[in-house]
Enzyme design. Structure first.
Site, PDB file in Angstrom:
ATOM      1  N   THR A  89       0.876  -1.166   0.000  1.00  0.00           N
ATOM      2  CA  THR A  89       0.000   0.000   0.000  1.00  0.00           C
ATOM      3  C   THR A  89       0.904   1.203   0.000  1.00  0.00           C
ATOM      4  OG1 THR A  89      -1.908   1.086   0.955  1.00  0.00           O
ATOM      5  CG2 THR A  89      -0.293   0.273   2.505  1.00  0.00           C
TER       6      THR A  89
ATOM      7  N   GLU B 109      -4.485  10.332   8.053  1.00  0.00           N
ATOM      8  CA  GLU B 109      -5.093  11.661   7.905  1.00  0.00           C
ATOM      9  C   GLU B 109      -6.083  11.935   9.038  1.00  0.00           C
ATOM     10  OE1 GLU B 109      -4.722  12.083   3.052  1.00  0.00           O
ATOM     11  OE2 GLU B 109      -6.618  11.429   3.924  1.00  0.00           O
TER      12      GLU B 109
ATOM     13  N   ASN C 234      -9.651  15.694   3.138  1.00  0.00           N
ATOM     14  CA  ASN C 234     -10.079  15.125   1.868  1.00  0.00           C
ATOM     15  C   ASN C 234     -11.103  15.967   1.141  1.00  0.00           C
ATOM     16  OD1 ASN C 234      -8.742  12.340   1.435  1.00  0.00           O
ATOM     17  ND2 ASN C 234      -9.202  12.424   3.621  1.00  0.00           N
TER      18      ASN C 234
ATOM     19  N   THR D  74      -7.814  21.719  -3.402  1.00  0.00           N
ATOM     20  CA  THR D  74      -7.872  23.198  -3.372  1.00  0.00           C
ATOM     21  C   THR D  74      -6.581  23.773  -2.843  1.00  0.00           C
ATOM     22  OG1 THR D  74      -8.849  23.137  -1.163  1.00  0.00           O
ATOM     23  CG2 THR D  74     -10.354  23.172  -3.027  1.00  0.00           C
TER      24      THR D  74
END
EC number: 2.3.1.35
Length: 405
Positions: free
Chosen positions: A189, A276, A400, A405
């Site tokens: 992964t 995250e 996420n 952006t």
């Protein structure tokens, strides 16, 4: 927000393996986002790759070239070069060809790796312009800089290193990885690179990597998403003054296998610790399964449940959510009357219901910790499996939601 993850440990240089870092400014000007790695001539290389059908162009190319001879790895961050079709494949081939031209090797000796946003054209010109600087930076001691150079949403670099002595010769195994989201293994992964100066036959090396990946990278999950770009590479440079390892037996192989597994485990768990938005590092252990697969099915049902993951974030011992996940894992003819569930050492459920000795305060005390163990005893057989995961926080959603952006 990394859980229990601090500065990089000492990363011992591996004779015959060099790393160089440069800036292409793919997403931000000045960002070190290109890493070139050079393998000594005669090195053997093994790799495991994502099973995602929409695998990225660099994965397609690297899978074709991994049996070598391989001399260079070329990694870029900021752009995955996935979902880009034939133009993406041509772009990957072009960057490899340019590096090969600069290095004086055949283009097939260069393996590309990419990570970042999916579906956007690879900025070939930016990458090509940075290759000279990366080659000029090549050095055996650049592991820490390379660990930073391959990061995307990671908050900290990830690496591990081991050394052992065989017949008076020191053997080194060092590795780095990146990954913090879109993590649910289906081979390895993320991106991972491990090197040793032992001399190992390619077939033995491939089996060694596959086994290590199955025990480490293939046992972690953050969000249940398998990336299009997952790769893990193992390089044996053969620079150590020892005989070649040609079979999976003997003292040298056993010591090398242990070192590779320890490095793989450390960098794989570091990905979870740096998940995250993660505030919890969670071990899910399933014992007493009739098969290893049903143990994994139960473990992943728990680890992927948004209800459980949000309860972990809230430090809420809502144990009914764990029972529900176990029950829907798809284990055939599951006898819930034989199942015990533990939070840490606290038995929260037994014989199909709340444990007689359990109190809410006990559960809350365990859930308040940064590192939490969930243990499930199925009472069906002798198989066990362990995986590692995170909670699900507000920050994960924010990262996420704002990724592009």
């Amino acid at each position: 927000m990394a859980v229990g993850l601090g500065p990089l440990p000492t990363l011992h240089p591996v004779p015959g393996f060099e790393l160089g870092i440069a800036s292409a400014g793919i997403k931000r000007p000045g960002r070190k986002d290109i890493v070139v790695m050079r393998c000594a001539e005669g090195s053997t290389v093994a790799g495991v790759f994502t099973l995602n059908a929409f695998c990225a162009a660099p994965v397609i190319l690297s899978k074709k070239r991994v049996l070598g001879p391989v001399r260079y790895f070329l990694t870029n961050t900021g752009n995955a070069n996935a979902g880009t079709g034939e133009p993406g494949l041509a772009a990957a081939e072009r960057t490899c060809a340019r590096l090969a031209e600069l290095a004086g090797v055949d283009a097939t000796a260069v393996l590309p790796f990419s990570t970042g946003v999916i579906g956007e054209p690879l900025p070939v010109e930016k990458i090509e312009a940075a290759l000279g600087d990366a080659l000029a930076d090549l050095a055996e001691g650049n592991w820490a800089a390379a660990a930073t150079g391959i990061m995307t949403t990671d908050t900290l670099p990830k690496g591990a290193s081991r050394q052992f002595v065989h017949d008076g010769v020191t053997v080194t195994v060092t590795g780095i990885s990146k990954g913090a989201g879109m993590i649910k293994p289906n081979m390895a992964t993320m991106l991972g690179y491990i090197a040793t100066d032992a001399k190992v036959a390619q077939g033995v090396l491939q089996d060694l990597l596959r086994d290590a990946a199955n025990k480490s990278f293939n046992r972690i999950t953050i969000d249940g998403d398998t990336s299009t770009n997952d790769c893990c590479m193992l390089v044996a440079t053969g620079q150590a003054a020892l005989p070649e390892v040609t079979q999976a037996s003997g003292e040298l192989f056993a010591a090398l296998k242990q070192a590779v597994l320890e490095v793989s485990m450390e960098v794989a768990q570091a990905i979870v610790r740096d998940g995250e938005g993660a505030t919890k590092f969670v071990t899910v252990q399933v014992n007493g399964g009739g098969t290893y697969q049903e143990c994994l099915d139960v473990a992943y049902a728990v680890a992927h449940s948004p209800l459980i993951k949000t309860a972990l974030f809230a430090s809420d011992p809502n144990w009914g959510r764990i029972l529900a996940a176990v029950g829907r894992a798809g284990v055939p003819q599951l006898d819930v009357s034989k199942i015990d569930v533990f939070l840490g050492d606290v038995c929260i459920a037994s014989k199909g219901g709340r444990a007689a000795t359990y109190t809410e305060d006990q559960g809350a005390a365990v859930m308040a910790r940064e590192e939490i163990g969930i243990r499930i005893e199925l009472g069906r057989g002798g198989c066990s499996e362990t995986i590692w995961t995170t909670d699900l926080s507000h920050e994960y959603v924010k990262i996420n939601a704002e990724y592009r952006t």
